[in-house]
Design an enzyme around this catalytic site. Structure first.
Site, PDB file in Angstrom:
ATOM      1  N   TYR A 149      13.498   1.063  -5.926  1.00 39.88           N
ATOM      2  CA  TYR A 149      12.261   1.112  -6.705  1.00 39.88           C
ATOM      3  C   TYR A 149      12.470   1.925  -7.983  1.00 39.88           C
ATOM      4  O   TYR A 149      12.226   1.427  -9.092  1.00 39.88           O
ATOM      5  CB  TYR A 149      11.155   1.731  -5.842  1.00 39.88           C
ATOM      6  CG  TYR A 149       9.793   1.744  -6.484  1.00 39.88           C
ATOM      7  CD1 TYR A 149       9.015   0.582  -6.534  1.00 39.88           C
ATOM      8  CD2 TYR A 149       9.258   2.907  -7.032  1.00 39.88           C
ATOM      9  CE1 TYR A 149       7.747   0.585  -7.112  1.00 39.88           C
ATOM     10  CE2 TYR A 149       7.996   2.924  -7.608  1.00 39.88           C
ATOM     11  CZ  TYR A 149       7.251   1.767  -7.646  1.00 39.88           C
ATOM     12  OH  TYR A 149       6.002   1.775  -8.216  1.00 39.88           O
ATOM     13  N   ASP A 150      12.962   3.144  -7.831  1.00 39.51           N
ATOM     14  CA  ASP A 150      13.060   4.042  -8.991  1.00 39.51           C
ATOM     15  C   ASP A 150      14.012   3.470 -10.041  1.00 39.51           C
ATOM     16  O   ASP A 150      13.686   3.399 -11.232  1.00 39.51           O
ATOM     17  CB  ASP A 150      13.573   5.422  -8.566  1.00 39.51           C
ATOM     18  CG  ASP A 150      12.677   6.119  -7.551  1.00 39.51           C
ATOM     19  OD1 ASP A 150      11.738   5.479  -7.043  1.00 39.51           O
ATOM     20  OD2 ASP A 150      12.916   7.299  -7.251  1.00 39.51           O
ATOM     21  N   GLY A 152      15.121   0.391 -10.118  1.00 39.76           N
ATOM     22  CA  GLY A 152      14.617  -0.926 -10.527  1.00 39.76           C
ATOM     23  C   GLY A 152      13.640  -0.785 -11.684  1.00 39.76           C
ATOM     24  O   GLY A 152      13.689  -1.526 -12.670  1.00 39.76           O
ATOM     25  N   ARG A 190       0.729   4.412   1.739  1.00 44.02           N
ATOM     26  CA  ARG A 190       0.648   5.465   0.729  1.00 44.02           C
ATOM     27  C   ARG A 190      -0.250   6.592   1.226  1.00 44.02           C
ATOM     28  O   ARG A 190      -1.111   6.392   2.082  1.00 44.02           O
ATOM     29  CB  ARG A 190       0.182   4.893  -0.611  1.00 44.02           C
ATOM     30  CG  ARG A 190       1.369   4.296  -1.353  1.00 44.02           C
ATOM     31  CD  ARG A 190       1.000   3.646  -2.639  1.00 44.02           C
ATOM     32  NE  ARG A 190       0.580   2.273  -2.451  1.00 44.02           N
ATOM     33  CZ  ARG A 190       0.337   1.430  -3.453  1.00 44.02           C
ATOM     34  NH1 ARG A 190       0.472   1.828  -4.691  1.00 44.02           N
ATOM     35  NH2 ARG A 190      -0.032   0.183  -3.203  1.00 44.02           N
ATOM     36  N   GLY A 211       3.796  20.167   3.484  1.00 46.53           N
ATOM     37  CA  GLY A 211       2.466  20.062   2.880  1.00 46.53           C
ATOM     38  C   GLY A 211       2.370  20.698   1.514  1.00 46.53           C
ATOM     39  O   GLY A 211       1.332  20.610   0.854  1.00 46.53           O
ATOM     40  N   ARG A 215       1.272  16.005  -5.735  1.00 46.64           N
ATOM     41  CA  ARG A 215       1.107  14.756  -6.476  1.00 46.64           C
ATOM     42  C   ARG A 215      -0.144  14.922  -7.342  1.00 46.64           C
ATOM     43  O   ARG A 215      -0.977  15.798  -7.088  1.00 46.64           O
ATOM     44  CB  ARG A 215       0.909  13.547  -5.530  1.00 46.64           C
ATOM     45  CG  ARG A 215       2.097  13.216  -4.644  1.00 46.64           C
ATOM     46  CD  ARG A 215       3.290  12.702  -5.429  1.00 46.64           C
ATOM     47  NE  ARG A 215       4.389  12.331  -4.541  1.00 46.64           N
ATOM     48  CZ  ARG A 215       5.353  13.162  -4.129  1.00 46.64           C
ATOM     49  NH1 ARG A 215       5.348  14.430  -4.521  1.00 46.64           N
ATOM     50  NH2 ARG A 215       6.316  12.735  -3.335  1.00 46.64           N
ATOM     51  N   ASP A 280      12.231  12.574  -1.256  1.00 44.10           N
ATOM     52  CA  ASP A 280      10.805  12.624  -1.596  1.00 44.10           C
ATOM     53  C   ASP A 280      10.603  13.715  -2.656  1.00 44.10           C
ATOM     54  O   ASP A 280      10.984  14.867  -2.423  1.00 44.10           O
ATOM     55  CB  ASP A 280      10.020  12.970  -0.318  1.00 44.10           C
ATOM     56  CG  ASP A 280       8.539  12.826  -0.514  1.00 44.10           C
ATOM     57  OD1 ASP A 280       8.127  11.831  -1.121  1.00 44.10           O
ATOM     58  OD2 ASP A 280       7.797  13.726  -0.068  1.00 44.10           O
ATOM     59  N   PRO A 281      10.046  13.388  -3.823  1.00 45.71           N
ATOM     60  CA  PRO A 281       9.927  14.407  -4.872  1.00 45.71           C
ATOM     61  C   PRO A 281       9.024  15.567  -4.454  1.00 45.71           C
ATOM     62  O   PRO A 281       8.009  15.359  -3.789  1.00 45.71           O
ATOM     63  CB  PRO A 281       9.303  13.643  -6.053  1.00 45.71           C
ATOM     64  CG  PRO A 281       9.481  12.204  -5.740  1.00 45.71           C
ATOM     65  CD  PRO A 281       9.534  12.075  -4.251  1.00 45.71           C
TER      66      PRO A 281
HETATM   67  N1  LIG Z   1      -0.578   2.308  -7.460  1.00 46.87           N
HETATM   68  C1  LIG Z   1       0.160   3.254  -7.996  1.00 46.87           C
HETATM   69  O1  LIG Z   1      -0.077   4.431  -7.799  1.00 46.87           O
HETATM   70  C2  LIG Z   1       1.325   2.907  -8.898  1.00 46.87           C
HETATM   71  C3  LIG Z   1       2.049   3.970  -9.452  1.00 46.87           C
HETATM   72  C4  LIG Z   1       3.105   3.652 -10.292  1.00 46.87           C
HETATM   73  C5  LIG Z   1       3.399   2.347 -10.591  1.00 46.87           C
HETATM   74  N2  LIG Z   1       2.683   1.352 -10.014  1.00 46.87           N
HETATM   75  C6  LIG Z   1       3.066  -0.018 -10.321  1.00 46.87           C
HETATM   76  O2  LIG Z   1       1.911  -0.804 -10.498  1.00 46.87           O
HETATM   77  C7  LIG Z   1       2.132  -2.109  -9.968  1.00 46.87           C
HETATM   78  C8  LIG Z   1       1.073  -2.437  -8.948  1.00 46.87           C
HETATM   79  O3  LIG Z   1       1.125  -1.478  -7.899  1.00 46.87           O
HETATM   80  P1  LIG Z   1       0.120  -1.564  -6.678  1.00 46.87           P
HETATM   81  O4  LIG Z   1      -0.195  -0.183  -6.305  1.00 46.87           O
HETATM   82  O5  LIG Z   1      -0.970  -2.494  -6.999  1.00 46.87           O
HETATM   83  O6  LIG Z   1       1.073  -2.174  -5.565  1.00 46.87           O
HETATM   84  P2  LIG Z   1       0.751  -3.315  -4.461  1.00 46.87           P
HETATM   85  O7  LIG Z   1       1.928  -3.314  -3.551  1.00 46.87           O
HETATM   86  O8  LIG Z   1      -0.594  -3.099  -3.895  1.00 46.87           O
HETATM   87  O9  LIG Z   1       0.702  -4.636  -5.331  1.00 46.87           O
HETATM   88  C9  LIG Z   1       1.852  -5.267  -5.823  1.00 46.87           C
HETATM   89  C10 LIG Z   1       1.594  -6.750  -5.811  1.00 46.87           C
HETATM   90  O10 LIG Z   1       2.752  -7.412  -6.322  1.00 46.87           O
HETATM   91  C11 LIG Z   1       3.024  -8.527  -5.483  1.00 46.87           C
HETATM   92  N3  LIG Z   1       4.435  -8.847  -5.584  1.00 46.87           N
HETATM   93  C12 LIG Z   1       5.494  -8.153  -5.099  1.00 46.87           C
HETATM   94  N4  LIG Z   1       6.640  -8.787  -5.421  1.00 46.87           N
HETATM   95  C13 LIG Z   1       6.307  -9.897  -6.124  1.00 46.87           C
HETATM   96  C14 LIG Z   1       7.041 -10.954  -6.729  1.00 46.87           C
HETATM   97  N5  LIG Z   1       8.371 -10.987  -6.679  1.00 46.87           N
HETATM   98  N6  LIG Z   1       6.360 -11.936  -7.367  1.00 46.87           N
HETATM   99  C15 LIG Z   1       5.003 -11.923  -7.427  1.00 46.87           C
HETATM  100  N7  LIG Z   1       4.254 -10.956  -6.862  1.00 46.87           N
HETATM  101  C16 LIG Z   1       4.896  -9.939  -6.225  1.00 46.87           C
HETATM  102  C17 LIG Z   1       2.624  -8.062  -4.097  1.00 46.87           C
HETATM  103  O11 LIG Z   1       2.414  -9.131  -3.180  1.00 46.87           O
HETATM  104  C18 LIG Z   1       1.353  -7.300  -4.409  1.00 46.87           C
HETATM  105  O12 LIG Z   1       0.231  -8.152  -4.408  1.00 46.87           O
HETATM  106  C19 LIG Z   1       3.551  -2.119  -9.421  1.00 46.87           C
HETATM  107  O13 LIG Z   1       4.428  -2.611 -10.410  1.00 46.87           O
HETATM  108  C20 LIG Z   1       3.832  -0.658  -9.193  1.00 46.87           C
HETATM  109  O14 LIG Z   1       5.208  -0.380  -9.293  1.00 46.87           O
HETATM  110  C21 LIG Z   1       1.654   1.602  -9.166  1.00 46.87           C
END
Ligand SMILES: NC(=O)c1ccc[n+]([C@@H]2O[C@H](COP(=O)([O-])OP(=O)(O)OC[C@H]3O[C@@H](n4cnc5c(N)ncnc54)[C@H](O)[C@@H]3O)[C@@H](O)[C@H]2O)c1
Length: 333
Positions: A149-150, A152, A190, A211, A215, A280-281
């Protein structure tokens, strides 16, 4: 701020996920035509049930994409974001982060559309600078459980930069810090959804670590407003979208217990501590002066108010019997 007229058609990738589905609702309310795209890896069809028949909404599944009308903006919110979930599918995760971003950057280029990428506070890794400004380059383990993830996301940022340089693609780049709120899958792992589902179902709250890790939690409405404002700004570089209120995980647990007690009068559950996961940060807090200055944006929903709304949403979901659509991840509620 960009004063051009509102673009009619917006693609939301990751539309069935937590942020994506909130964004779809927000954009429909604003009058846009919205096309949602999702693979349903972690998203829930239930998040979009109420807009399935909406005349300005269409949902498509995954690549290869069908023939599309002219797209004016793309919100790239597609990537499973819960560490518990992405660590189950690390190869898919890094492929989505890099190849999925490449596909969407190509689509943006093809349509001359503006694209907003959802990057993350995770690009800062275990930060040695606190709070984290956009100028900090991070401290990330490239070979560990969070790397898919990071790294990526770091690769996705580098790819976006390259598309700006070589093809002049119109990119916006948000580094989001721990958003939470309604439509986050109750079982996606989460911390906020874990604590809330445990509390309202009478299970112990499990803290991984002692604890004291921190964040900074951002209520979803503030996050969506921040992303939308960024999309309509002229700023191409990375920008932190987060709350500058830093909260220790144990304090979050106690706040969730207290607020859930206020709403349900149920007895508060115990807290159990388990070992801290690898990599874990320990601390996380955004420096958000750039967002304040360039976007005129700052979070307005307090943690208490946001948590109350989130807990109430979980309670209503449990009562509604609508949880079937949410049972895919672990069916806990
Ligand atoms: N929620 C947060 O706190 C947070 C923080 C940092 C970054 N983000 C980024 O925001 C975005 C949304 O996060 P979220 O919290 O809604 O996550 P989520 O997991 O709830 O939603 C991600 C969505 O992407 C879809 N998905 C995954 N792989 C896919 C693919 N290959 N093709 C099409 N759809 C795909 C999943 O099915 C899901 O519906 C992500 O890119 C995440 O990295 C979120």
């Amino acid at each position: 701020m960009d004063t051009s007229p509102l673009p009619p058609t917006v693609l939301v990738a990751g539309a069935a996920g937590f942020l994506g589905s909130n964004m779809v609702h927000f954009l429909l309310d604003k009058g846009f035509n919205v096309i949602g795209l999702d693979s349903y890896q972690s998203g829930s069809a239930a998040n979009l049930n109420d807009v399935q028949e909406h005349p300005r909404f269409a949902m498509i599944r995954h690549f290869p994409l069908p023939e599309l009308p002219a797209i004016h903006q793309i919100y790239h919110l597609a990537c499973t974001a819960s560490p518990v979930q992405y660590q189950k599918h690390p190869v898919d995760t890094i492929n989505t982060a890099y190849l999925g971003t490449r596909n969407l950057l190509d689509l943006a280029r093809q349509h001359s559309a503006r694209i907003l990428l959802s990057s993350t506070s995770e690009v800062y890794g275990e930060p040695q600078v606190h709070p984290q400004p956009e100028t900090y380059w991070g401290n990330v383990n490239p070979f560990g459980p969070r790397s898919c993830y990071d790294e990526g996301k770091r690769a996705a940022e580098a790819l976006a930069y390259s598309y700006v340089q070589e093809y002049s693609v119109d990119v916006r780049l948000a580094r989001i810090f721990n958003a939470y709120g309604p439509l986050m899958h109750p079982g996606d792992g989460r911390v906020v959804s874990n604590f809330v589902t445990a509390t309202i179902s009478g299970q112990p709250i499990i803290i991984t670590g002692d604890g004291t890790a921190t964040r900074s939690f951002l209520y979803v409405d503030d996050c969506i407003q921040g992303l939308y404002t960024l999309m309509h700004s002229n700023h191409t570089g990375p920008i932190n979208i987060g709350s500058d209120r830093e909260t220790a995980i144990e304090d979050l647990a106690n706040l969730v217990r207290a607020l859930a007690h206020r709403l349900t009068s149920h007895q508060s559950p115990n807290i159990i501590k388990l070992p801290r996961p690898e990599d874990d940060p320990t601390r996380r807090q955004p420096e958000i002066s750039l967002a304040r200055r360039l976007l005129g944006w700052k979070p307005v929903v307090s943690l208490e108010e946001g948590l109350l709304k989130t807990i109430q949403w979980h309670i209503d979901l449990g009562r509604s019997g609508r949880i079937e659509g949410y049972s895919k991840v672990n069916g806990r509620l």
